[in-house]
Design a protein around this motif. Sequence first.
Motif, PDB file in Angstrom:
ATOM      1  N   LEU A  24       0.829  -1.205   0.000  1.00 20.33           N
ATOM      2  CA  LEU A  24       0.000   0.000   0.000  1.00 20.33           C
ATOM      3  C   LEU A  24       0.867   1.259   0.000  1.00 20.33           C
ATOM      4  O   LEU A  24       0.584   2.224  -0.717  1.00 20.33           O
ATOM      5  CB  LEU A  24      -0.924   0.000   1.223  1.00 20.33           C
ATOM      6  N   VAL A  25       1.939   1.223   0.798  1.00 16.92           N
ATOM      7  CA  VAL A  25       2.801   2.400   0.910  1.00 16.92           C
ATOM      8  C   VAL A  25       3.630   2.602  -0.357  1.00 16.92           C
ATOM      9  O   VAL A  25       3.797   3.720  -0.836  1.00 16.92           O
ATOM     10  CB  VAL A  25       3.707   2.279   2.150  1.00 16.92           C
ATOM     11  N   MET A  26       4.159   1.497  -0.914  1.00 16.75           N
ATOM     12  CA  MET A  26       4.996   1.621  -2.107  1.00 16.75           C
ATOM     13  C   MET A  26       4.196   2.071  -3.326  1.00 16.75           C
ATOM     14  O   MET A  26       4.764   2.551  -4.303  1.00 16.75           O
ATOM     15  CB  MET A  26       5.699   0.301  -2.403  1.00 16.75           C
ATOM     16  N   ALA A  27       2.881   1.921  -3.270  1.00 16.76           N
ATOM     17  CA  ALA A  27       2.036   2.357  -4.371  1.00 16.76           C
ATOM     18  C   ALA A  27       1.690   3.845  -4.283  1.00 16.76           C
ATOM     19  O   ALA A  27       0.988   4.379  -5.141  1.00 16.76           O
ATOM     20  CB  ALA A  27       0.752   1.537  -4.402  1.00 16.76           C
ATOM     21  N   ILE A  28       2.172   4.499  -3.233  1.00 19.19           N
ATOM     22  CA  ILE A  28       1.983   5.939  -3.079  1.00 19.19           C
ATOM     23  C   ILE A  28       3.257   6.648  -3.527  1.00 19.19           C
ATOM     24  O   ILE A  28       4.357   6.282  -3.119  1.00 19.19           O
ATOM     25  CB  ILE A  28       1.671   6.306  -1.608  1.00 19.19           C
TER      26      ILE A  28
END
Length: 311
Positions: free
Chosen positions: A148-152
């Motif tokens: 989820l974080v790496m997709a931001i």
Amino acid sequence: MNTTTNHAAIIKAQGLHKQYGDFKALNDVSFRIFPGRIVGLIGPNGAGKTSLLKGILGLSTLDGELSVLGLKPMKERTKLLEQVSFIADTAILPSWLKVHQAIDYVAGVHPKFNREKAQAFLAKTTINPKSRIKALSKGMVTQLHLALVMAIDSKLLVLDEPTLGLDIMYRKQFYSSLLEDYFDEQKTILITTHQVEEIENLLTDVLFIDRGHLVLDSSMDDISQRFSQLSVSTEGRQKVLEAGLRPIYEEARLGGASLLFEGVDPETLAAFGKIHTPSIADLFVAKVSTANEGRPQENQAPNIQWKETGQ
């Protein structure tokens, strides 16, 4: 912090102080972190890491000057969090959500979230999109949180003991994904961990902190040029001392000693024994021991929780 980049600093800290009653959590801490760096914030429990991270994320006020991405963290926290992501050792994800619902939620609240990227990251795992988060193992929850974080598209990623409690396979996968799927020269990563040996090869820079004081602020390249560790026999140690060479720290080893030097020509040291660049763990022990010589004992750190946002 030494760097060859011409970019403006991502984080500028000057004379930071933080006090809880009589305890000084941060004492005149100053440093800069630049884009495209992976920085290890290393220190024992109670050293001031949590207070510093809370200040950077806008969760706590700090005395002194602090700028993150050109913003004042407390005053401009909403703008800041559009460009900063954070992962802690306990991922804060509602246990009743299903995996695909967590993706939907983040997509709905974060303007820089890329759903396709998140799904691509999860496709590399064994996580079922229809599973509820409470049914996932700790390792799977960490993988989901990372996806989820790496997709931001964040400019700054803060990792606070991100792999604590995970087995070695999950830890290796975590850092491999971090480098291969997330990091580039436009992004900056700030990591705190007690498993220093596992991230040493990832780091471009280190910040050593102890008892609220910044003990070392250096690039890894500078460390290899500035510090040398010499392994010698007992007889060799005596010859080193007789030559007028004084280590900043020494440790007894089987049949001899390990001597750590700062600013001494490696060719000079090589005449006495085997020389190499010290590990981050060994260097931390040496610098903290040196810094604490003559420094009065300070009060024990209070139990400062992340939820305390008003201090």
